[in-house]
Scaffold this motif. Structure first.
Motif, PDB file in Angstrom:
ATOM      1  N   GLU A  53       0.842  -1.188   0.000  1.00 17.00           N
ATOM      2  CA  GLU A  53       0.000   0.000   0.000  1.00 17.00           C
ATOM      3  C   GLU A  53       0.882   1.243   0.000  1.00 17.00           C
ATOM      4  N   ALA A  54       0.492   2.219  -0.786  1.00 13.72           N
ATOM      5  CA  ALA A  54       1.185   3.506  -0.793  1.00 13.72           C
ATOM      6  C   ALA A  54       0.407   4.465   0.111  1.00 13.72           C
ATOM      7  N   PRO A  55       1.085   5.364   0.779  1.00 17.24           N
ATOM      8  CA  PRO A  55       2.524   5.582   0.736  1.00 17.24           C
ATOM      9  C   PRO A  55       3.281   4.579   1.612  1.00 17.24           C
ATOM     10  N   VAL A  56       4.536   4.391   1.246  1.00 20.38           N
ATOM     11  CA  VAL A  56       5.442   3.558   2.021  1.00 20.38           C
ATOM     12  C   VAL A  56       6.130   4.473   3.035  1.00 20.38           C
ATOM     13  N   THR A  57       6.014   4.145   4.296  1.00 20.71           N
ATOM     14  CA  THR A  57       6.599   4.995   5.336  1.00 20.71           C
ATOM     15  C   THR A  57       8.120   4.856   5.348  1.00 20.71           C
ATOM     16  N   PRO A  58       8.815   5.855   5.850  1.00 22.02           N
ATOM     17  CA  PRO A  58      10.272   5.731   5.975  1.00 22.02           C
ATOM     18  C   PRO A  58      10.693   4.521   6.807  1.00 22.02           C
ATOM     19  N   LEU A  59       9.943   4.210   7.848  1.00 24.77           N
ATOM     20  CA  LEU A  59      10.272   3.066   8.696  1.00 24.77           C
ATOM     21  C   LEU A  59      10.110   1.749   7.930  1.00 24.77           C
ATOM     22  N   THR A  60       9.049   1.635   7.144  1.00 22.02           N
ATOM     23  CA  THR A  60       8.842   0.439   6.326  1.00 22.02           C
ATOM     24  C   THR A  60       9.944   0.322   5.284  1.00 22.02           C
ATOM     25  N   ALA A  61      10.269   1.407   4.619  1.00 25.12           N
ATOM     26  CA  ALA A  61      11.336   1.387   3.605  1.00 25.12           C
ATOM     27  C   ALA A  61      12.661   0.974   4.227  1.00 25.12           C
ATOM     28  N   GLN A  62      12.946   1.476   5.401  1.00 26.31           N
ATOM     29  CA  GLN A  62      14.191   1.114   6.084  1.00 26.31           C
ATOM     30  C   GLN A  62      14.219  -0.379   6.404  1.00 26.31           C
ATOM     31  N   ALA A  63      13.101  -0.924   6.862  1.00 30.40           N
ATOM     32  CA  ALA A  63      13.032  -2.361   7.161  1.00 30.40           C
ATOM     33  C   ALA A  63      13.204  -3.184   5.881  1.00 30.40           C
ATOM     34  N   TRP A  64      12.564  -2.761   4.798  1.00 26.91           N
ATOM     35  CA  TRP A  64      12.716  -3.476   3.527  1.00 26.91           C
ATOM     36  C   TRP A  64      14.166  -3.457   3.060  1.00 26.91           C
ATOM     37  N   VAL A  65      14.788  -2.279   3.103  1.00 25.48           N
ATOM     38  CA  VAL A  65      16.175  -2.155   2.644  1.00 25.48           C
ATOM     39  C   VAL A  65      17.095  -3.046   3.468  1.00 25.48           C
ATOM     40  N   ARG A  66      16.897  -3.084   4.746  1.00 25.83           N
ATOM     41  CA  ARG A  66      17.737  -3.948   5.592  1.00 25.83           C
ATOM     42  C   ARG A  66      17.527  -5.427   5.257  1.00 25.83           C
ATOM     43  N   ALA A  67      16.274  -5.815   5.018  1.00 28.48           N
ATOM     44  CA  ALA A  67      15.999  -7.205   4.643  1.00 28.48           C
ATOM     45  C   ALA A  67      16.611  -7.523   3.277  1.00 28.48           C
ATOM     46  N   PHE A  68      16.480  -6.586   2.323  1.00 32.32           N
ATOM     47  CA  PHE A  68      17.074  -6.794   0.996  1.00 32.32           C
ATOM     48  C   PHE A  68      18.590  -6.948   1.113  1.00 32.32           C
ATOM     49  N   ALA A  69      19.208  -6.092   1.907  1.00 29.74           N
ATOM     50  CA  ALA A  69      20.670  -6.097   2.039  1.00 29.74           C
ATOM     51  C   ALA A  69      21.176  -7.367   2.718  1.00 29.74           C
ATOM     52  N   ALA A  70      20.370  -7.949   3.584  1.00 31.14           N
ATOM     53  CA  ALA A  70      20.797  -9.144   4.322  1.00 31.14           C
ATOM     54  C   ALA A  70      20.646 -10.432   3.512  1.00 31.14           C
ATOM     55  N   ALA A  71      19.876 -10.391   2.441  1.00 33.39           N
ATOM     56  CA  ALA A  71      19.621 -11.596   1.640  1.00 33.39           C
ATOM     57  C   ALA A  71      20.834 -11.966   0.793  1.00 33.39           C
ATOM     58  N   SER A  72      20.852 -13.218   0.358  1.00 33.30           N
ATOM     59  CA  SER A  72      21.935 -13.697  -0.503  1.00 33.30           C
ATOM     60  C   SER A  72      21.390 -13.991  -1.895  1.00 33.30           C
ATOM     61  N   PRO A  73      22.068 -13.525  -2.946  1.00 30.38           N
ATOM     62  CA  PRO A  73      21.596 -13.820  -4.300  1.00 30.38           C
ATOM     63  C   PRO A  73      21.773 -15.288  -4.670  1.00 30.38           C
ATOM     64  N   HIS A  74      22.518 -16.032  -3.892  1.00 33.93           N
ATOM     65  CA  HIS A  74      22.806 -17.440  -4.230  1.00 33.93           C
ATOM     66  C   HIS A  74      22.071 -18.431  -3.341  1.00 33.93           C
ATOM     67  N   ALA A  75      21.291 -17.954  -2.388  1.00 30.51           N
ATOM     68  CA  ALA A  75      20.543 -18.832  -1.489  1.00 30.51           C
ATOM     69  C   ALA A  75      19.067 -18.836  -1.890  1.00 30.51           C
ATOM     70  N   PRO A  76      18.363 -19.926  -1.626  1.00 33.59           N
ATOM     71  CA  PRO A  76      16.924 -19.944  -1.916  1.00 33.59           C
ATOM     72  C   PRO A  76      16.218 -18.787  -1.223  1.00 33.59           C
ATOM     73  N   GLY A  77      15.219 -18.245  -1.898  1.00 30.65           N
ATOM     74  CA  GLY A  77      14.453 -17.134  -1.359  1.00 30.65           C
ATOM     75  C   GLY A  77      14.678 -15.878  -2.178  1.00 30.65           C
ATOM     76  N   PRO A  78      14.042 -14.784  -1.758  1.00 32.46           N
ATOM     77  CA  PRO A  78      14.126 -13.552  -2.535  1.00 32.46           C
ATOM     78  C   PRO A  78      15.422 -12.783  -2.322  1.00 32.46           C
ATOM     79  N   PHE A  79      15.907 -12.207  -3.401  1.00 29.53           N
ATOM     80  CA  PHE A  79      17.021 -11.259  -3.362  1.00 29.53           C
ATOM     81  C   PHE A  79      16.651 -10.100  -4.280  1.00 29.53           C
TER      82      PHE A  79
END
Length: 177
Positions: free
Chosen positions: A37-63
């Motif tokens: 849902e829009a708008p995306v809050t700064p807190l939500t964006a920060q949580a998403w970015v941290r989750a994206f950054a922690a993921a591995s492009p070579h492991a199962p799951g989203p990257f």
């Protein structure tokens, strides 16, 4: 890891990407066919970015790759690869800021990711789906070589309505324009 094209750098997300991510994912035209849902809050964006950054492009799951205009060093979107447990297939999704759509950036980013998945990592199949009303995303998928494999009628409850899902697939052996 990063992937580069003549105009773009696809890289891991960084903490400083949160404001730009919140901005483009809050645009009504960008969020219209998406699950958030829009708008995306700064807190939500920060949580998403941290989750994206922690993921591995070579492991199962989203990257998620951050899509950056190389010359301006500005984040304009993302491409997500959800790698299957068998590491031989994945599902692809993409989001691009409204002001940067229609210039070939999304096609360029998706082609770079597909080249990585098929030519470097040896995947067998990549799939994608989109809301049937999202004609621009469907056209992009077809432009980069995906085959429309079907339509699930009224399969997704999205933003208070049932939507049809278009299903796409691309095999390593398929031609990629």
């Amino acid at each position: 890891m990063p992937l580069t094209t003549p105009r773009l750098t696809l890289r891991r997300f960084r903490d400083e990407d949160a404001p730009a991510l919140a901005a483009y994912r809050s645009e009504p035209d960008v969020a219209r066919f998406k699950s958030w849902e829009a708008p995306v809050t700064p807190l939500t964006a920060q949580a998403w970015v941290r989750a994206f950054a922690a993921a591995s492009p070579h492991a199962p799951g989203p990257f998620s790759y951050a899509v950056e205009l190389t010359a301006e060093r500005r984040l304009i979107g993302d491409v997500t690869v959800d790698l299957h447990q068998n590491l031989r297939q994945a599902e692809l999704g993409f989001t691009l800021a409204a002001g940067h759509q229609g210039r070939g950036y999304a096609s360029e980013a998706v082609r770079a990711v597909l080249a990585e998945l098929f030519d470097v990592r040896g995947l067998h199949r990549v799939s994608a789906e989109c809301d049937a009303r999202n004609t621009r995303s469907a056209a992009l998928l077809e432009r980069v070589g995906f085959t429309r494999e079907g339509c699930r009628r009224q399969a997704t409850w999205l933003k208070n309505e049932w939507t049809d899902d278009l299903l796409y697939g691309l095999l390593a052996s398929d031609p990629r324009p």
